[in-house]
Design a protein around this motif. Structure first.
Motif, PDB file in Angstrom:
ATOM      1  N   SER A 109     -11.417  37.333  61.536  1.00 21.44           N
ATOM      2  CA  SER A 109     -11.035  37.223  60.123  1.00 21.44           C
ATOM      3  C   SER A 109     -10.120  36.024  59.933  1.00 21.44           C
ATOM      4  CB  SER A 109     -10.288  38.487  59.681  1.00 21.44           C
ATOM      5  OG  SER A 109      -9.056  38.550  60.364  1.00 21.44           O
ATOM      6  N   GLY A 110      -9.872  35.721  58.661  1.00 23.47           N
ATOM      7  CA  GLY A 110      -8.968  34.621  58.352  1.00 23.47           C
ATOM      8  C   GLY A 110      -7.538  34.920  58.771  1.00 23.47           C
ATOM      9  N   ALA A 111      -7.115  36.157  58.528  1.00 22.76           N
ATOM     10  CA  ALA A 111      -5.746  36.535  58.903  1.00 22.76           C
ATOM     11  C   ALA A 111      -5.543  36.374  60.405  1.00 22.76           C
ATOM     12  CB  ALA A 111      -5.477  37.976  58.484  1.00 22.76           C
ATOM     13  N   PHE A 137      -1.776  31.673  50.576  1.00 21.49           N
ATOM     14  CA  PHE A 137      -2.213  32.988  51.041  1.00 21.49           C
ATOM     15  C   PHE A 137      -2.879  32.799  52.396  1.00 21.49           C
ATOM     16  CE2 PHE A 137      -5.197  36.513  51.564  1.00 21.49           C
ATOM     17  CZ  PHE A 137      -4.318  37.565  51.451  1.00 21.49           C
ATOM     18  N   HIS A 138      -2.480  33.625  53.380  1.00 21.47           N
ATOM     19  CA  HIS A 138      -2.990  33.415  54.734  1.00 21.47           C
ATOM     20  C   HIS A 138      -3.491  34.695  55.406  1.00 21.47           C
ATOM     21  CE1 HIS A 138      -1.382  29.385  54.373  1.00 21.47           C
ATOM     22  NE2 HIS A 138      -0.236  29.902  53.995  1.00 21.47           N
ATOM     23  N   GLY A 139      -3.544  35.807  54.672  1.00 19.36           N
ATOM     24  CA  GLY A 139      -4.030  37.050  55.261  1.00 19.36           C
ATOM     25  C   GLY A 139      -2.946  38.101  55.315  1.00 19.36           C
ATOM     26  N   GLU A 187      -2.372  25.869  53.116  1.00 18.89           N
ATOM     27  CA  GLU A 187      -3.724  25.642  52.603  1.00 18.89           C
ATOM     28  C   GLU A 187      -3.707  24.270  51.931  1.00 18.89           C
ATOM     29  OE1 GLU A 187      -5.548  29.030  50.118  1.00 18.89           O
ATOM     30  OE2 GLU A 187      -3.420  29.419  50.104  1.00 18.89           O
ATOM     31  N   ASP A 220      -4.787  25.849  57.040  1.00 16.65           N
ATOM     32  CA  ASP A 220      -5.577  27.057  56.792  1.00 16.65           C
ATOM     33  C   ASP A 220      -6.803  26.610  55.993  1.00 16.65           C
ATOM     34  OD1 ASP A 220      -6.770  29.269  55.614  1.00 16.65           O
ATOM     35  OD2 ASP A 220      -4.882  30.339  55.317  1.00 16.65           O
ATOM     36  N   VAL A 222      -9.571  28.420  55.761  1.00 15.00           N
ATOM     37  CA  VAL A 222     -10.397  29.621  55.599  1.00 15.00           C
ATOM     38  C   VAL A 222     -11.298  29.478  54.367  1.00 15.00           C
ATOM     39  CG1 VAL A 222     -10.204  32.085  54.996  1.00 15.00           C
ATOM     40  CG2 VAL A 222      -8.880  31.146  56.904  1.00 15.00           C
ATOM     41  N   GLN A 223     -10.770  28.857  53.310  1.00 18.47           N
ATOM     42  CA  GLN A 223     -11.613  28.611  52.133  1.00 18.47           C
ATOM     43  C   GLN A 223     -12.091  27.163  52.070  1.00 18.47           C
ATOM     44  OE1 GLN A 223     -11.144  30.375  48.428  1.00 18.47           O
ATOM     45  NE2 GLN A 223      -9.949  32.104  49.125  1.00 18.47           N
ATOM     46  N   LYS A 249     -14.200  33.267  56.284  1.00 16.01           N
ATOM     47  CA  LYS A 249     -15.045  33.288  55.072  1.00 16.01           C
ATOM     48  C   LYS A 249     -16.497  32.891  55.351  1.00 16.01           C
ATOM     49  CE  LYS A 249     -11.688  34.029  51.945  1.00 16.01           C
ATOM     50  NZ  LYS A 249     -11.466  35.388  51.467  1.00 16.01           N
TER      51      LYS A 249
HETATM   52  C1  PLP Z   1      -6.842  30.694  52.440  1.00 17.19           C
HETATM   53  C2  PLP Z   1      -7.002  32.053  53.047  1.00 17.19           C
HETATM   54  N1  PLP Z   1      -6.502  32.278  54.267  1.00 17.19           N
HETATM   55  C3  PLP Z   1      -6.631  33.482  54.865  1.00 17.19           C
HETATM   56  C4  PLP Z   1      -7.276  34.530  54.239  1.00 17.19           C
HETATM   57  C5  PLP Z   1      -7.405  35.855  54.930  1.00 17.19           C
HETATM   58  O1  PLP Z   1      -8.696  36.030  55.342  1.00 17.19           O
HETATM   59  P1  PLP Z   1      -9.230  37.478  55.760  1.00 17.19           P
HETATM   60  O2  PLP Z   1      -9.284  38.300  54.513  1.00 17.19           O
HETATM   61  O3  PLP Z   1     -10.568  37.221  56.385  1.00 17.19           O
HETATM   62  O4  PLP Z   1      -8.248  38.024  56.741  1.00 17.19           O
HETATM   63  C6  PLP Z   1      -7.812  34.338  52.962  1.00 17.19           C
HETATM   64  C7  PLP Z   1      -8.505  35.441  52.267  1.00 17.19           C
HETATM   65  O5  PLP Z   1      -8.767  35.415  51.080  1.00 17.19           O
HETATM   66  C8  PLP Z   1      -7.665  33.063  52.343  1.00 17.19           C
HETATM   67  O6  PLP Z   1      -8.147  32.835  51.121  1.00 17.19           O
END
Ligand code: PLP
Length: 393
Positions: A109-111, A137-139, A187, A220, A222-223, A249
């Motif tokens: 996962s992202g977190a 936001f990082h999880g 981010e 980060d 993730v997005q 993601k």
């Molecule tokens: C920029 C960012 N980092 C981390 C996460 C956390 O990802 P996850 O929900 O897969 O743990 C998200 C989730 O929306 C995110 O938008």
């Protein structure tokens, strides 16, 4: 009114699943490309992409086939063994990211990806504190390792939240906070905040500051990763080189997967036992990762995302829209009024979009295959909705 079948699924879920999410008021049955269908067969145009996951559109054939074939061959074995598909997934990601010699840690996962990136930074620098930008936001993980037995809490890897925050975009605040810090985490485009976009100067400034202070820079992504911002990742888009990038993601088109990519000089310092995950790097996820990354690259979806950003900026000059934030197909349409009633009106027209922490923002995270036709439908709907309901003054 919902039909009985939709009501049944919603009632069932509400009975058994903890009520932690605000949800669209329907149960989805299937998806294809940029379209999804609910249990009653009602079609929706999906410009939310399952929250930026469906980069290739819904149920893309190349990923579905790769998952099915891998599931028949070997559904799972842990990191206790070598795995061809894991090696190929990592190679595909490293090539896609354009950092020769980089190495990957897979998680779910992202977190987790962000947790592990911070863990690497702490282990490599021997320092504890992480500096993060306000508004990100990082999880949602926190303290699992802190609760483990002593063997697993050795060094700095067991530390929980030694994190300080500084304003996004403020280099002097970053400079002061980075003294003695392990890492700066941000981010490059703060998605949930409302597609708040860093300047290239800020990111390059952070790169220089981290180098001067002996800290690691963590993006980060993730997005922002995997083509969404109109480049392979924010790193290429902004021309700043982080030591660590995190992905999730879109990475495996919906099979849970996360990854940390470490540049060679950092990868060389990671030691056995510092990171771990049962499911991370499993064959099913890796088959989906390889198929997804290969398809995003071969179908040049980053280029499409850049072209669609240009189209939106050119054609969404509508009364009621005051700004377009973000890059590629991670866009925040800033309205002169709260976005919720507008998003509800879009939903009534069967168009799915996202909201943001900024209440006036509509967030677009569509599949990267979205074209002029899909974005044209949104423009048409927005033009009608915004002219029918002028902003309250
Ligand atoms: C920029 C960012 N980092 C981390 C996460 C956390 O990802 P996850 O929900 O897969 O743990 C998200 C989730 O929306 C995110 O938008």
């Amino acid at each position: 009114m919902s039909s009985p079948s939709t009501t049944d699924s919603r009632t069932l879920e509400d009975a058994f699943v903890l009520p932690t999410y605000a949800k669209f008021p329907f149960a989805l049955a299937r998806g294809e490309g940029c379209r999804v269908w609910d249990e009653d067969g009602v079609e929706y145009l999906d410009l939310y992409g399952g929250h930026a996951v469906a980069a290739l559109g819904h149920s893309p054939a190349e990923v579905v086939d790769a998952i099915a074939a891998q599931a028949r061959r070997l559904l799972f074995y842990s990191n206790a063994v070598y795995s061809r598909v894991r090696a190929e997934a990592a190679e595909a990601l490293v090539r896609f990211c354009g950092e020769p010699g980089a190495q990957v840690f897979f998680c779910n996962s992202g977190a987790e990806a962000n947790e592990n990136a911070m863990r690497v930074a702490r282990a490599v620098t021997g320092r504890a504190r992480v500096v993060a930008a306000e508004g990100g936001f990082h999880g949602r993980t926190a303290a699992a390792i802190a609760a483990a037995g002593a063997k697993y809490r050795t060094g700095l890897s067991g530390l929980g939240a030694d994190v300080v925050h500084v304003p996004f975009g403020d280099l002097s605040a970053a400079a002061a906070a980075l003294d003695g810090a392990a890492a700066f985490l941000l981010e490059p485009i703060q998605s949930l905040a409302g597609a708040t976009t860093a300047s290239p100067e800020y990111l390059k400034g952070l790169e220089a500051l981290c180098a001067a202070k002996g800290a690691l820079l963590i993006f980060d992504e993730v997005q922002t990763g995997l083509g969404r911002v109109g480049a392979p990742s924010a790193r290429q888009l902004f021309g700043a080189r982080p030591h660590l990038q995190t992905f999730a993601k879109a990475l495996a088109s919906g099979v849970p997967a996360g990854a940390v990519l470490a540049v060679p000089e950092v990868a060389a310092k990671v030691k056995p036992g510092q990171l771990g995950s049962t499911f991370g790097g499993g064959p099913l996820a890796c088959a989906a990762i390889k198929a997804t990354v290969d398809a995003i690259a071969s179908r040049r979806l980053g280029e499409n995302a850049a072209a669609m950003e240009a189209l939106v900026r050119e054609t969404f000059r509508l009364p009621g829209i005051v700004e377009i934030r973000g890059r590629g197909l991670l866009l925040g349409i800033v309205l002169d009024r709260p976005s919720k009633p507008v998003r509800d009106a879009l939903l009534a027209r069967r168009i799915l979009v996202g909201g943001a922490d900024d209440p006036n923002v509509i967030r677009l995270l569509p599949p990267l295959i979205a074209g002029a036709a899909e974005l044209g439908l949104l423009r048409e709907a927005l033009a009608e909705i915004l002219s029918a309901a002028p902003a309250a003054r």
